[in-house]
Write an enzyme that holds these catalytic residues in place. Structure first.
Site, short mmCIF file in Angstrom:
data_model
loop_
_atom_site.label_atom_id
_atom_site.label_comp_id
_atom_site.label_asym_id
_atom_site.label_seq_id
_atom_site.Cartn_x
_atom_site.Cartn_y
_atom_site.Cartn_z
N SER A 221 -6.66 7.12 3.64
CA SER A 221 -7.45 7.89 2.44
C SER A 221 -6.76 6.78 1.40
O SER A 221 -5.68 6.61 1.55
CB SER A 221 -7.84 9.05 2.14
OG SER A 221 -6.76 9.71 1.56
N ASP A 222 -7.51 5.77 0.25
CA ASP A 222 -6.66 6.06 -1.28
C ASP A 222 -5.52 7.50 -1.18
O ASP A 222 -6.28 8.51 -1.60
CB ASP A 222 -7.02 5.05 -2.09
CG ASP A 222 -6.45 4.17 -2.78
OD1 ASP A 222 -5.11 4.79 -3.50
OD2 ASP A 222 -7.68 3.06 -3.71
N TRP A 223 -5.25 7.31 -2.09
CA TRP A 223 -4.61 8.64 -3.16
C TRP A 223 -5.30 9.87 -3.96
O TRP A 223 -5.87 9.30 -4.41
CB TRP A 223 -3.18 8.66 -3.88
CG TRP A 223 -1.82 8.57 -3.02
CD1 TRP A 223 -0.47 8.93 -3.09
CD2 TRP A 223 -1.26 7.73 -1.04
NE1 TRP A 223 0.08 9.01 -2.11
CE2 TRP A 223 -0.19 8.01 -0.94
CE3 TRP A 223 -2.67 7.08 -0.45
CZ2 TRP A 223 -0.26 7.94 0.28
CZ3 TRP A 223 -1.74 6.98 1.57
CH2 TRP A 223 -1.08 6.77 0.97
N ALA A 225 -8.64 10.18 -2.53
CA ALA A 225 -10.31 9.88 -2.02
C ALA A 225 -10.74 10.88 -1.32
O ALA A 225 -11.50 10.56 -1.24
CB ALA A 225 -9.78 8.30 -1.84
#
Length: 790
Positions: A221-223, A225
Site C-alpha cells: 500500500s501507499d503509506w 492508503a
C-alpha cells in the site's frame, strides 16, 4: 532454495499476519526462528533516502524521473538503477519504492516531475531499464502508483473513472510492461478507480495484476492508503504500511477467525512476502546476494543530467559557446545559485553536495569574467543560509551532533545517529554569520514546530508554526515561514541559533530551516541590475524555474506560468543582449511567452547534484544536449487538450479516453510550442532508408554535421486511413544511435504486437489493415514513411 511451503506450515496465524504490516515506518518484522530477518523499505525515485532523511547520511541525488525519460535511453536508465541498487545495499535497504509510471495526463499534475512521460510505451521501457538495474543487486522495486494517481488533488479520496480501453492501453500499460520484465513489487495508490479504493481494488490488483498478468511479487500500500481490514485483505493487497493506524494486525487475525477472510488468502500473501525476502537475501537458504557494481555516483549523476537536457531553441547556432571567444558572461537568476535539483515530497533526499549553475560555469570558465545578478527571485521562502560568510551549521539532538550546509534539516522515519524519538524534545541549529554587507538583514524560520531564533544577542522570533487542523503530512509538504530583520555590521561575526521544541515521541518527522537574505535592491532594482550586467556581457545565461511551493508532491499546480517576475526578467534581458540563453529549471512544462525572443532555450528539469557541472559541459560543447521531450510543452494553457483537475462529486472522469498527451494534441489540431519528442543537438542527421516488417523497422541514417553526435530515432505508427477511434499516430518504438561526422549507421527498432492491437470487449484484438510507419526526429518532424499491411 528455501522451501516456502514448509515455512508456511511452521507459522501461526498471528505470525503470518505480522508479516503483512509494517512494524514501524519503513520495515517488516523478523521471525528469527525460521531464518527471516527484517525487510527494510525506502523512498527512492532519484536517490535512496534510507530509513531516515538525515543529512549525516547523504544520498546520491540523480536527476528527476522526467529527466531520465528525456534521455530516451533504456541502457542509461538501467545504469541509473544499478547505482541506486548499489546505494540501497549501502544503506541496508531491500525494497525501493519506485519507479513512478503514472502518466503525465495534465501538465498541472503536482508530481509530474516524478513520472516519466505522457506516453505509456516510453514510460514502460524506461521503467523496465531502471527496474532491471536496481534488481540486479538483489534489491526489489515497487512500480507505483497502481493506478490513476496522475494528480494530487483529493488524492486520498477521489474516484478516478477510466474506461476499460484507456485503462488497458494507456494507464495500465507501463505497469504491465514492468511486470512482464520481472518486477518484484507494485505499490497501490491512494485514490479509487471505478468505484474501488485501489488498496482494495480486487478487479485490478487481483484479477488483472495477479491472475491475468501472472504477477508473483508483492502489492504494497501507499503509506496509510490501506483503510479497510477485510476489503484490503480480499482486494489483492499484500502489505499494509506503515505501522501507524494500520488496519491489519489483530483486526485481520480476528477477521480470519470469524471467517470474513479465508486463511488461504493470508497464505498467498505470506508466500509472496517470503519469496520477496528470499529474492532480496533476508531469508536463510536463499541465493547469495552479490553487489556486482562499484559505480561512481557523481559520474552517473553527471551523465544522466547532461543526457537529459533538451535544447528546444538554438537560433544562429548560439550554442555551444566557444570559451576562447568569451571575455564576460552574465549569469542571472535566483536559481543560478539556489538550483532546484530535486522535487518536493517523496522524491527528496539529502545529497552529499550540489553544484549550482553559477558554480559550474565559474569552474569551467576559469579565465573568463563570470558575473552574477539575481534579477528576479521567485522563491516565496528565503533560501537556507549558506555561502560566503556562513560557517557550517551544527545540528544537536541530545548527545548527538552533526554538520549541515546549508542550514536546513528534514527527515521522516529514523533519527540521525540512531536516536530514540522518545528521548528527543529539542533540536538546536547553531552557526556563525559574518556579513560582507552592512545593513538590514532578513532572517527566517521555516518548517513546522515551536521555534526560538536568536541572531547575536537578539531574539528575532519565538512562536509556533502550526496551521490549524494540519496533519503531519500536510506540515511536511507545506511548511510555514516567519521572517524578522536585524541590522548587522560588515565583517562582524554573529552567532545564529535556532531551537526547535518537539513533543516527546514526535521527532521522527522534522522540517527546519534558517533562511537568510542580505540587504539589496527591491524587485525593480534587481531586474534593472541584471539588465545592466547583461548589456555589458558577451552572453547572458538566465536560470528560471519553479519553486517547491509551486511544484511538489501534495498539491497540483494552479498555473503553468513561471512564478514571480521571471518572464519579465527574461524579456528585458533578451532586449538588452541578443545572445541570451535561458535555462529552464523546472520538472514539468512551464509557459514561455518569451520563447521567440531569446537566442537559445535549454530545459534542464530537476537535474540532480551535478546540475551546474553538467550544465557547463552542455553550454560549452563538452557534451551534446542529448534529451528529447517526454511530454508536450504548450504555448498557452487553453491549448492543452487535458488541463483542469476538478473533482466533481468526488470523481474525476478521464473522458478523453485514449486521447491523452500528444494523442490529444493531434486530435485537436492545435500546434504546441514544442511537440513530444522534440530536441536539438549539435549536429545534423540525414535519414536515408527504412525497411519495415510486422516485427521491426530497420532505419539507416547519416551524421551530416561537423561533430560527433547522438540521435533518438522515434518510430510512430498510425492507421491508414486514420481510424477516428484511434490516435492519428502513436509511439511504437525508439532507439539511440551515435555516429561520427559523415558516418552512416543502421538501427533496428522492434515493433511489439500491441502496436497493432486495441482492447475491446474484454480482450486484445489485432486490427488488420494498412498502417503508416514513420521514422521521425520528433512527433512533428517525420523523416521517412513506409506502408505496412498487417
Amino acid at each position: 532454495m528455501t522451501d516456502v511451503e514448509h515455512l508456511l506450515t511452521q507459522l501461526s496465524l498471528d505470525e503470518k499476519v505480522s508479516l503483512l504490516a509494517g512494524q514501524d515506518f519503513w520495515s517488516l518484522p523478523a521471525i528469527e526462528r525460521i531464518g527471516l530477518r527484517s525487510l527494510v523499505m525506502s523512498d527512492g525515485p532519484i536517490g535512496v533516502r534510507g530509513v531516515g532523511w538525515a543529512p549525516d547520511d547523504p544520498s546520491i541525488a540523480l536527476p528527476s524521473p522526467t529527466a531520465l525519460a528525456a534521455a530516451w535511453d533504456v541502457e542509461l536508465a538501467e545504469r541509473a538503477g544499478r547505482l541506486l541498487g548499489q546505494e540501497s545495499r549501502r544503506k541496508g535497504v531491500h525494497l525501493l519504492l519506485g519507479p513512478t509510471v503514472n502518466l503525465q495526463r495534465t501538465p498541472l499534475g503536482g508530481r509530474h516531475f516524478e513520472c516519466y512521460s505522457e506516453d505509456p510505451l516510453l514510460s514502460g521501457e524506461i521503467a523496465v531499464g531502471f527496474v532491471r538495474g536496481v534488481q540486479r543487486h538483489g534489491v526489489g522495486t515497487t512500480v507505483k502508483h497502481l493506478v490513476g494517481n496522475d494528480f494530487e488533488t483529493d488524492r486520498m479520496e477521489v474516484d478516478v473513472r477510466i474506461g476499460d480501453r484507456a485503462l488497458r492501453e494507456i494507464y495500465l500499460a507501463p505497469f504491465e510492461r514492468v511486470v512482464q520484465a520481472g518486477g518484484w513489487g507494485v505499490m497501490s495508490a491512494y485514490n479509487s478507480v471505478n468505484g474501488f479504493s485501489m488498496a482494495q481494488n480486487g478487479p485490478i490488483q487481483d484479477t488483472i495484476l495477479k491472475q491475468e498478468w501472472g504477477f508473483d511479487g508483492v502489492v504494497v500500500s501507499d503509506w496509510r492508503a490501506a483503510r479497510s481490514t477485510v476489503g484490503a485483505a480480499r482486494g489483492g493487497l499484500d502489505i499494509a504500511m506503515p505501522a501507524l493506524e494500520n488496519p491489519w494486525g489483530e483486526k485481520l487475525v480476528s477477521a480470519v477467525r470469524a471467517g470474513e477472510v479465508p486463511e488461504e488468502i493470508i497464505d498467498d500473501k505470506v508466500r509472496r512476502v517470503l519469496l520477496l525476502a528470499q529474492r532480496v537475501g533476508v531469508l536463510d537458504g536463499g541465493p547469495a546476494v552479490t553487489i556486482p557494481d562499484d559505480l561512481d555516483g557523481d559520474t552517473i549523476a553527471h551523465e544522466v543530467a547532461a543526457r537529459s537536457f533538451v535544447l528546444v531553441r538554438n537560433e544562429n547556432y548560439t550554442l555551444p559557446l566557444e570559451p576562447a571567444a568569451l571575455t564576460k558572461v552574465a549569469v542571472i537568476g535566483a536559481l543560478a545559485t539556489d538550483a532546484r535539483v530535486l522535487g518536493g515530497g517523496s522524491a527528496q533526499v539529502s545529497p552529499p553536495h550540489v553544484i549550482s549553475p553559477l558554480a559550474g560555469l565559474e569552474t569551467a570558465l576559469s579565465g573568463v569574467d563570470v558575473e552574477y545578478a539575481i534579477g528576479a527571485d521567485p522563491r516565496p521562502f528565503l533560501p537556507a543560509a549558506h555561502g560566503p560568510g556562513w560557517a557550517p551549521t551544527t545540528v544537536t539532538m541530545g548527545d548527538h551532533s552533526f554538520l549541515v550546509d546549508p542550514a536546513a534539516v528534514r527527515w521522516i522515519g529514523s533519527l540521525p545517529g540512531g536516536l530514540d524519538p522518545a528521548g528527543i524534545d529539542e533540536i538546536r541549529l547553531e552557526t556563525t554569520f559574518t556579513p560582507d554587507t552592512a545593513g538590514e538583514h532578513t532572517f527566517a524560520v521555516s518548517g513546522f514546530g515551536t521555534f526560538e531564533l536568536r541572531v547575536g544577542d537578539r531574539l528575532l522570533y519565538e512562536g509556533t508554526l502550526h496551521p490549524p487542523g494540519a496533519t503531519r503530512a500536510d506540515l511536511l509538504l507545506s511548511p510555514r515561514e516567519q521572517r524578522a530583520t536585524v541590522t548587522l555590521e560588515a565583517g562582524v561575526a554573529v552567532p545564529v541559533v535556532l531551537r526547535q521544541s518537539i513533543a516527546r515521541g514526535m521527532a521522527h518527522t522534522v522540517s527546519t530551516t534558517i533562511g537568510h537574505r542580505p540587504p539589496g535592491p527591491d524587485d525593480e532594482g534587481m531586474i534593472a541590475e541584471a539588465v545592466r550586467l547583461a548589456a555589458g556581457s558577451d552572453v547572458a545565461v538566465i536560470v528560471v524555474g519553479t519553486t517547491e511551493q509551486t511544484e511538489s508532491e501534495g498539491f497540483d499546480r494552479t498555473s503553468l506560468a513561471l512564478p514571480g517576475r521571471q518572464d519579465e526578467l527574461v524579456s528585458r534581458v533578451a532586449a538588452a543582449n541578443p545572445r541570451t540563453v535561458v535555462v529552464v529549471n523546472a520538472g514539468s512544462p512551464v509557459l514561455m511567452p518569451w520563447a521567440d525572443e531569446v537566442a537559445a532555450t535549454l530545459l534542464t528539469w530537476f537535474p540532480g547534484q551535478e546540475a551546474g557541472a553538467a550544465l557547463a559541459d552542455v553550454l560549452l560543447g563538452v557534451a551534446e544536449p542529448g534529451g528529447r521531450l517526454p511530454t508536450t510543452w504548450p504555448r498557452r494553457e487553453e491549448d492543452c487538450p487535458v488541463f483542469a483537475i476538478e473533482p466533481r462529486d468526488g470523481e474525476v472522469a478521464y473522458g478523453e479516453g485514449v486521447f491523452v498527451g500528444y494523442r490529444g494534441w493531434l486530435r485537436s489540431g492545435v500546434a504546441p510550442l514544442y511537440a513530444f519528442g522534440h530536441g536539438l543537438g549539435y549536429t545534423t542527421w540525414q535519414y536515408e532508408e527504412m525497411v519495415v516488417t510486422e516485427t521491426e523497422a530497420v532505419v539507416t541514417l547519416t551524421n551530416t554535421g561537423a561533430r560527433a553526435g547522438r540521435e533518438v530515432v522515434q518510430l510512430y505508427v498510425g492507421s491508414s486511413p486514420v481510424d477516428p477511434e484511434r490516435p492519428e499516430r502513436w509511439l511504437a518504438g525508439f532507439e539511440n544511435v551515435e555516429a561520427r561526422p559523415e558516418e552512416t549507421v543502421t538501427v533496428r527498432i522492434p515493433l511489439p504486437p500491441r502496436t497493432f492491437e486495441v482492447f475491446q470487449d474484454g480482450g486484445w484484438v489485432r486490427r488488420t489493415g494498412e498502417y503508416r510507419v514513420i521514422a521521425a526526429h520528433a512527433l512533428d518532424e517525420p523523416r521517412l514513411t513506409a506502408t505496412l499491411v498487417v
